[in-house]
Structure formats: C-alpha cells, structure tokens
Design an enzyme around this catalytic site. Structure first.
Site, PDB file in Angstrom:
ATOM      1  N   GLY A  56       0.831  -1.199   0.000  1.00 23.53           N
ATOM      2  CA  GLY A  56       0.000   0.000   0.000  1.00 23.53           C
ATOM      3  C   GLY A  56       0.866   1.249   0.000  1.00 23.53           C
ATOM      4  O   GLY A  56       2.080   1.189   0.218  1.00 23.53           O
ATOM      5  N   ASN A  57       0.231   2.394  -0.230  1.00 19.98           N
ATOM      6  CA  ASN A  57       0.950   3.668  -0.252  1.00 19.98           C
ATOM      7  C   ASN A  57      -0.032   4.822  -0.148  1.00 19.98           C
ATOM      8  O   ASN A  57      -1.222   4.658  -0.407  1.00 19.98           O
ATOM      9  CB  ASN A  57       1.820   3.800  -1.515  1.00 19.98           C
ATOM     10  CG  ASN A  57       1.297   2.982  -2.667  1.00 19.98           C
ATOM     11  OD1 ASN A  57       0.334   3.373  -3.316  1.00 19.98           O
ATOM     12  ND2 ASN A  57       1.896   1.826  -2.897  1.00 19.98           N
ATOM     13  N   GLY A  72       9.277   0.590   0.026  1.00 18.24           N
ATOM     14  CA  GLY A  72       9.937  -0.403   0.865  1.00 18.24           C
ATOM     15  C   GLY A  72      10.410   0.053   2.227  1.00 18.24           C
ATOM     16  O   GLY A  72      11.230  -0.632   2.838  1.00 18.24           O
ATOM     17  N   SER A 101       6.527   2.455  -5.735  1.00 13.74           N
ATOM     18  CA  SER A 101       6.472   1.881  -7.082  1.00 13.74           C
ATOM     19  C   SER A 101       5.125   2.132  -7.753  1.00 13.74           C
ATOM     20  O   SER A 101       4.996   2.015  -8.969  1.00 13.74           O
ATOM     21  CB  SER A 101       6.739   0.370  -7.018  1.00 13.74           C
ATOM     22  OG  SER A 101       5.794  -0.267  -6.165  1.00 13.74           O
ATOM     23  N   GLU A 102       4.110   2.475  -6.960  1.00 13.98           N
ATOM     24  CA  GLU A 102       2.785   2.737  -7.517  1.00 13.98           C
ATOM     25  C   GLU A 102       2.592   4.212  -7.904  1.00 13.98           C
ATOM     26  O   GLU A 102       1.462   4.675  -8.066  1.00 13.98           O
ATOM     27  CB  GLU A 102       1.694   2.334  -6.515  1.00 13.98           C
ATOM     28  CG  GLU A 102       1.641   0.854  -6.232  1.00 13.98           C
ATOM     29  CD  GLU A 102       1.137   0.021  -7.413  1.00 13.98           C
ATOM     30  OE1 GLU A 102       1.036   0.567  -8.529  1.00 13.98           O
ATOM     31  OE2 GLU A 102       0.857  -1.167  -7.209  1.00 13.98           O
ATOM     32  N   HIS A 120      -3.925   3.979  -1.218  1.00 14.35           N
ATOM     33  CA  HIS A 120      -3.951   2.668  -1.878  1.00 14.35           C
ATOM     34  C   HIS A 120      -3.629   1.613  -0.835  1.00 14.35           C
ATOM     35  O   HIS A 120      -2.637   1.735  -0.100  1.00 14.35           O
ATOM     36  CB  HIS A 120      -2.925   2.622  -3.013  1.00 14.35           C
ATOM     37  CG  HIS A 120      -2.634   1.236  -3.503  1.00 14.35           C
ATOM     38  ND1 HIS A 120      -3.622   0.352  -3.895  1.00 14.35           N
ATOM     39  CD2 HIS A 120      -1.457   0.568  -3.668  1.00 14.35           C
ATOM     40  CE1 HIS A 120      -3.069  -0.787  -4.278  1.00 14.35           C
ATOM     41  NE2 HIS A 120      -1.760  -0.675  -4.142  1.00 14.35           N
ATOM     42  N   HIS A 122      -4.046  -2.869   0.413  1.00 15.13           N
ATOM     43  CA  HIS A 122      -4.252  -4.263   0.048  1.00 15.13           C
ATOM     44  C   HIS A 122      -5.239  -4.888   1.033  1.00 15.13           C
ATOM     45  O   HIS A 122      -5.043  -6.020   1.495  1.00 15.13           O
ATOM     46  CB  HIS A 122      -2.924  -5.025   0.064  1.00 15.13           C
ATOM     47  CG  HIS A 122      -1.969  -4.594  -0.993  1.00 15.13           C
ATOM     48  ND1 HIS A 122      -0.694  -5.126  -1.115  1.00 15.13           N
ATOM     49  CD2 HIS A 122      -2.067  -3.684  -1.994  1.00 15.13           C
ATOM     50  CE1 HIS A 122      -0.068  -4.554  -2.137  1.00 15.13           C
ATOM     51  NE2 HIS A 122      -0.885  -3.678  -2.681  1.00 15.13           N
ATOM     52  N   TYR A 141     -26.065   1.464   1.181  1.00 17.61           N
ATOM     53  CA  TYR A 141     -26.242   2.779   0.565  1.00 17.61           C
ATOM     54  C   TYR A 141     -25.001   3.664   0.598  1.00 17.61           C
ATOM     55  O   TYR A 141     -24.911   4.654  -0.135  1.00 17.61           O
ATOM     56  CB  TYR A 141     -27.418   3.522   1.192  1.00 17.61           C
ATOM     57  CG  TYR A 141     -27.250   3.908   2.643  1.00 17.61           C
ATOM     58  CD1 TYR A 141     -26.485   5.011   3.015  1.00 17.61           C
ATOM     59  CD2 TYR A 141     -27.880   3.182   3.647  1.00 17.61           C
ATOM     60  CE1 TYR A 141     -26.337   5.379   4.335  1.00 17.61           C
ATOM     61  CE2 TYR A 141     -27.742   3.539   4.974  1.00 17.61           C
ATOM     62  CZ  TYR A 141     -26.974   4.642   5.318  1.00 17.61           C
ATOM     63  OH  TYR A 141     -26.831   5.002   6.635  1.00 17.61           O
ATOM     64  N   HIS A 182      -5.581  -7.383  -6.315  1.00 18.34           N
ATOM     65  CA  HIS A 182      -4.569  -6.416  -5.874  1.00 18.34           C
ATOM     66  C   HIS A 182      -5.005  -5.653  -4.623  1.00 18.34           C
ATOM     67  O   HIS A 182      -4.370  -5.754  -3.586  1.00 18.34           O
ATOM     68  CB  HIS A 182      -4.276  -5.444  -7.025  1.00 18.34           C
ATOM     69  CG  HIS A 182      -3.142  -4.517  -6.774  1.00 18.34           C
ATOM     70  ND1 HIS A 182      -2.395  -3.949  -7.792  1.00 18.34           N
ATOM     71  CD2 HIS A 182      -2.628  -4.004  -5.630  1.00 18.34           C
ATOM     72  CE1 HIS A 182      -1.471  -3.159  -7.275  1.00 18.34           C
ATOM     73  NE2 HIS A 182      -1.604  -3.166  -5.956  1.00 18.34           N
ATOM     74  N   TYR A 237     -25.214  16.172   4.247  1.00 19.35           N
ATOM     75  CA  TYR A 237     -24.838  15.442   5.468  1.00 19.35           C
ATOM     76  C   TYR A 237     -23.717  16.140   6.222  1.00 19.35           C
ATOM     77  O   TYR A 237     -22.812  16.706   5.612  1.00 19.35           O
ATOM     78  CB  TYR A 237     -24.406  14.027   5.101  1.00 19.35           C
ATOM     79  CG  TYR A 237     -23.980  13.200   6.287  1.00 19.35           C
ATOM     80  CD1 TYR A 237     -24.901  12.631   7.147  1.00 19.35           C
ATOM     81  CD2 TYR A 237     -22.619  12.978   6.542  1.00 19.35           C
ATOM     82  CE1 TYR A 237     -24.518  11.866   8.231  1.00 19.35           C
ATOM     83  CE2 TYR A 237     -22.216  12.227   7.628  1.00 19.35           C
ATOM     84  CZ  TYR A 237     -23.161  11.664   8.477  1.00 19.35           C
ATOM     85  OH  TYR A 237     -22.767  10.936   9.549  1.00 19.35           O
TER      86      TYR A 237
END
Length: 241
Positions: A56-57, A72, A101-102, A120, A122, A141, A182, A237
């Site tokens: 993740g990132n 990393g 890397s993403e 992002h 996982h 909803y 992913h 809201y």
C-alpha cells in the site's frame, strides 16, 4: 580626488524580498504539516489492518508537488527528514528515498481529478471481492459516498502505466475502485477523506462477503434509484459552517 564616503547604511532588501521569504516559510511549513499527516495516515493503514508491512501507499498534493510514501520503508520508521516529493511528471524534487512503485497510479489520479490525497491499500475483504465480481454489489447505501457502484479495474502488473489506465477507467464518476487481485484505491479532498473512503469500501466488501456466505440465502441489493436518492441526501450530510 576621492569620492565622499557616506555615513548612511547600505540599503536593506526591499519589502518584496521579505514578503517572498515569509511566503516560502509558510509554504514549507504547510508542506511539512501535510507530510506529518501523510505519515500518520500511512501508519493508520497498518494499525487498522488495511495493509501488511510496506504494502500500500499514500500521497498528498500540495500545489504542483506530490508528497508520497517511499518504496519499501516501514511506515513506523518514517520521520520529518524522510520527506519524499515529486512533480506531476514524476520527477523527484524532494528527498533522497525512492518514491513508491505505484507512483503512476497516484499521478494519474492527480492529473485527471481534483484530488488532494490518494490512499492505496491491500485490504483483505476488498481484495477478495476484486477476485469474485466485476463490480461490488449494491449491498449498502454508502456506495453513494463513492459516487455509485464500485467497479473493479482489470488486473495489470503493479507499478505499470497499464494498471494506472485500468484504474482511471474504473474511477470514472467515482472516488474509489477495486483493483483486481490487488487491492483498493480511493481519493479525496484531503487525507482524512481519502482514508475514510478506503475504510468504508473495505467495510462494504466485508459486509457483502458476510451476507453472501449464508447458505441458501441471497443478500438483498439496492436499486440505482435508491442509491441516487441517498446520493442527494448525502450532499447535505454533516455539520455546516
């Protein structure tokens, strides 16, 4: 004949220089504040079980600068001196650690939307759903908070432009999507909103998996019309300033 020596002090820098210096200080302070918030958000993804290790990132946009978690490096080791930033072309302009890397996915979101933050993960339940269906069924909803039924972007190798392209198509009209085999990606006007959308998406995926696992029963689903009604209500809201 020698020129006369003046007793006056040399001219001081003009007001413009002072204003520019103060503006740069404010900019740097804002950048450092956002970096600290970004690191806190990244650590929260681990604490809440949305990622394992350094998977993740997280990123945040400050003007034309994109602050992003480095590749990393465990999030609990990140500090103020580890700040990492790139411009919108991906050129590193801040820090020495290699960006995630993403990066192609993050930059694609910033180029195509008004996002100020991207998360992002996982997340387990969301990733499981991404292997089962092309779109998360309308089991709750709160899908309206993400713009509608959450789509699954077709699989592509991580860190590639192909994955970024698949993700953008899945995000059309949405603020979040699943990435096949992913994980998840959500964005928002700030890190809090982007993270809340990620957590909400993972919860909805867990809900659907739980309901659909009951033998002999099928979860009831909302209609598009019902979801649209909720979308209108959500516009008002929360607290109003």
């Amino acid at each position: 004949m020698l020129p006369a020596v003046s007793d006056r002090p040399p001219p001081s820098p003009g007001r413009g220089w002072q204003d520019r210096g103060m503006a740069e200080q404010r900019r740097d302070a804002e950048r450092d504040r956002i970096w600290a918030e970004l690191v806190g958000t990244a650590r929260r993804t681990v604490a809440d079980g949305l990622v394992v290790g350094t998977s993740g990132n997280v990123s945040a946009r400050v003007g034309d600068l994109v602050l992003v978690t480095p590749s990393g490096v465990p999030y609990d080791r990140l500090g103020p001196d580890d700040i990492t930033g790139v411009d919108l072309t991906g050129r590193q302009v801040l820090g020495t650690l290699v960006p995630t890397s993403e990066l192609p996915m993050h930059l694609a979101v910033y180029r195509a939307t008004d996002a100020r933050a991207v998360v992002h993960t996982h997340a387990v339940h969301a990733t499981a759903v991404s292997t089962l269906v092309p779109e998360l069924p309308l089991v709750h909803y709160m899908a309206a908070a993400l713009g509608g039924p959450v789509r699954v972007a077709p699989y592509a190798t991580y860190g590639t432009d192909e994955l970024a392209e698949h993700m953008l198509r899945a995000l059309a009209g949405r603020s979040g999507c699943l990435l096949q085999n992913h994980g998840t990606l959500t964005y928002g006007t700030g890190l809090d909103q982007a993270y809340d959308r990620t957590a909400q998406l993972e919860w909805m995926c867990r809900l659907w998996l739980t309901a659909s696992s009951v033998p002999g029963l099928t979860p009831s689903l909302l209609t598009e019309a019902q979801l649209a009604e909720v979308g209108e209500r959500l516009k008002g809201y929360g607290q109003r300033r």
